[in-house]
Every structure is written in structure tokens, then in C-alpha cells.
Design a protein around this motif. Structure first.
Motif, PDB file in Angstrom:
ATOM      1  N   THR A  39      16.828 -15.901 -36.241  1.00 48.07           N
ATOM      2  CA  THR A  39      17.470 -15.183 -34.989  1.00 48.07           C
ATOM      3  C   THR A  39      18.844 -15.362 -34.971  1.00 48.07           C
ATOM      4  OG1 THR A  39      16.638 -16.559 -33.394  1.00 48.07           O
ATOM      5  CG2 THR A  39      15.232 -14.629 -33.522  1.00 48.07           C
ATOM      6  N   ALA A  40      19.514 -16.449 -35.267  1.00 50.85           N
ATOM      7  CA  ALA A  40      20.891 -16.962 -35.115  1.00 50.85           C
ATOM      8  C   ALA A  40      21.537 -16.152 -36.422  1.00 50.85           C
ATOM      9  CB  ALA A  40      21.013 -18.330 -35.196  1.00 50.85           C
ATOM     10  N   LEU A  41      20.980 -15.946 -37.377  1.00 48.64           N
ATOM     11  CA  LEU A  41      21.382 -15.244 -38.540  1.00 48.64           C
ATOM     12  C   LEU A  41      21.271 -13.804 -38.520  1.00 48.64           C
ATOM     13  CD1 LEU A  41      20.197 -17.633 -41.345  1.00 48.64           C
ATOM     14  CD2 LEU A  41      22.278 -17.256 -40.626  1.00 48.64           C
ATOM     15  N   GLY A  42      20.731 -13.228 -37.511  1.00 47.63           N
ATOM     16  CA  GLY A  42      20.732 -11.767 -37.048  1.00 47.63           C
ATOM     17  C   GLY A  42      19.314 -11.040 -37.252  1.00 47.63           C
ATOM     18  N   VAL A  74      17.000 -22.163 -44.521  1.00 47.09           N
ATOM     19  CA  VAL A  74      17.076 -20.888 -44.108  1.00 47.09           C
ATOM     20  C   VAL A  74      18.324 -20.368 -44.214  1.00 47.09           C
ATOM     21  CG1 VAL A  74      16.381 -19.120 -42.481  1.00 47.09           C
ATOM     22  CG2 VAL A  74      15.043 -21.317 -42.689  1.00 47.09           C
ATOM     23  N   TRP A  75      18.784 -19.279 -44.711  1.00 46.75           N
ATOM     24  CA  TRP A  75      20.081 -18.926 -44.718  1.00 46.75           C
ATOM     25  C   TRP A  75      20.124 -17.251 -44.826  1.00 46.75           C
ATOM     26  CZ3 TRP A  75      17.960 -20.616 -49.062  1.00 46.75           C
ATOM     27  CH2 TRP A  75      17.915 -19.980 -50.265  1.00 46.75           C
ATOM     28  N   HIS A 135      14.526  -8.602 -45.201  1.00 49.17           N
ATOM     29  CA  HIS A 135      15.623  -7.810 -45.114  1.00 49.17           C
ATOM     30  C   HIS A 135      16.197  -7.693 -43.536  1.00 49.17           C
ATOM     31  CE1 HIS A 135      14.944  -6.402 -49.042  1.00 49.17           C
ATOM     32  NE2 HIS A 135      13.948  -5.894 -48.881  1.00 49.17           N
ATOM     33  N   LEU A 136      17.555  -7.787 -43.279  1.00 48.91           N
ATOM     34  CA  LEU A 136      17.989  -7.958 -42.094  1.00 48.91           C
ATOM     35  C   LEU A 136      18.085  -6.514 -41.704  1.00 48.91           C
ATOM     36  CD1 LEU A 136      21.283 -10.335 -42.306  1.00 48.91           C
ATOM     37  CD2 LEU A 136      19.314 -10.396 -40.877  1.00 48.91           C
TER      38      LEU A 136
END
Length: 136
Positions: A39-42, A74-75, A135-136
Motif C-alpha cells: 500500500t505504501a508503494l501505491g 517487496v518493491w 500491476h499498479l
């Protein structure tokens, strides 16, 4: 960008976005780590929940079928949230049908394939790396 595992073209599991696990009591921490990071990565919450489900299935397999636990990283890269799960087990067999509803086991990897946008498994020096992407 993550460090590469020599000869594999895949990321090593080092750095601040990585955690290790080695007992069933760690699964909750793994799930929280993946959810928080995704969630921090969007990644939208509903998609982050899918990533958490997939990682939970892979980590559970690690604890049930291998020795020595595993690692998760995770990235985000190129419009995807990527998660590597490494354990000391043999390469996973993907591309399987969903087991019958009355089957006692065998749904974990099939679930991972169905909830992720991409899944690949690669042998690495200390076992197998499974890379999953949403996918974001």
C-alpha cells in the motif's frame, strides 16, 4: 533497483524491504509486512489483499514443505508491485489446474497464479525464487 542474483537476472533478497520467516507464528508478520509495503508503494487496498493472499500461500508452502524458512522482498518497478519469495525448496510447478472442490490440498499455487498478474519461479543458489507481480 534491487541487486541481481548472479546468473539469474533476478533480484537478491537484501535490504530494508526484506524480511525472513521460519515458523508458523511469523505468517502474520509476513502478511502485515507485505500489506504495509504494497500500500505504501501505491497498490490499491483490494489489490494489496491479493498480493498478501499470494504471499501467504507461498510462505505457508515454505513452512510446510521445506527446511530453513524463507525470505520475502517487496518493491515497485515499471508500474508493478513485485514480490520475491525465496525458500530452500525445489522449483514450483505452475500452470496447473485448480484442484477439485473436494481435494484436501493443492490449491495454494493455483490460487497464486489466479490472483497475480504474473508469476515465475527460478532456481537460485539457496533454493527457489518465486516472483509475483501485480500491476499498479
Amino acid at each position: 533497483m534491487p541487486d541481481l542474483v548472479p546468473g539469474s537476472g533476478l533480484s537478491a533478497l537484501t535490504g530494508p524491504d526484506t524480511m525472513a520467516y521460519d515458523r508458523p507464528g511469523d505468517l502474520r508478520t509476513v502478511r502485515d509486512f507485505v500489506a504495509d509495503r504494497a500500500t505504501a508503494l501505491g497498490l490499491p487496498e483490494v489489490r494489496a489483499d491479493l498480493l498478501v493472499l499470494a504471499v501467504s500461500e507461498l510462505a505457508t508452502n515454505t513452512l510446510q514443505h521445506t527446511d530453513g524458512g524463507g525470505r520475502v522482498r517487496v518493491w515497485a518497478q515499471d508500474g508493478d508491485v513485485i514480490c520475491d519469495v525465496v525458500d530452500r525448496g525445489p522449483a514450483h510447478d505452475f500452470g496447473r489446474e485448480m484442484p477439485a472442490a473436494d481435494a484436501l490440498r493443492g490449491r495454494g499455487l493455483a490460487i497464486v497464479e489466479r490472483v497475480c498478474d504474473a508469476v515465475e519461479a527460478t532456481p537460485v543458489a539457496d533454493g527457489t525464487l518465486v516472483r509475483i507481480r501485480l500491476h499498479l
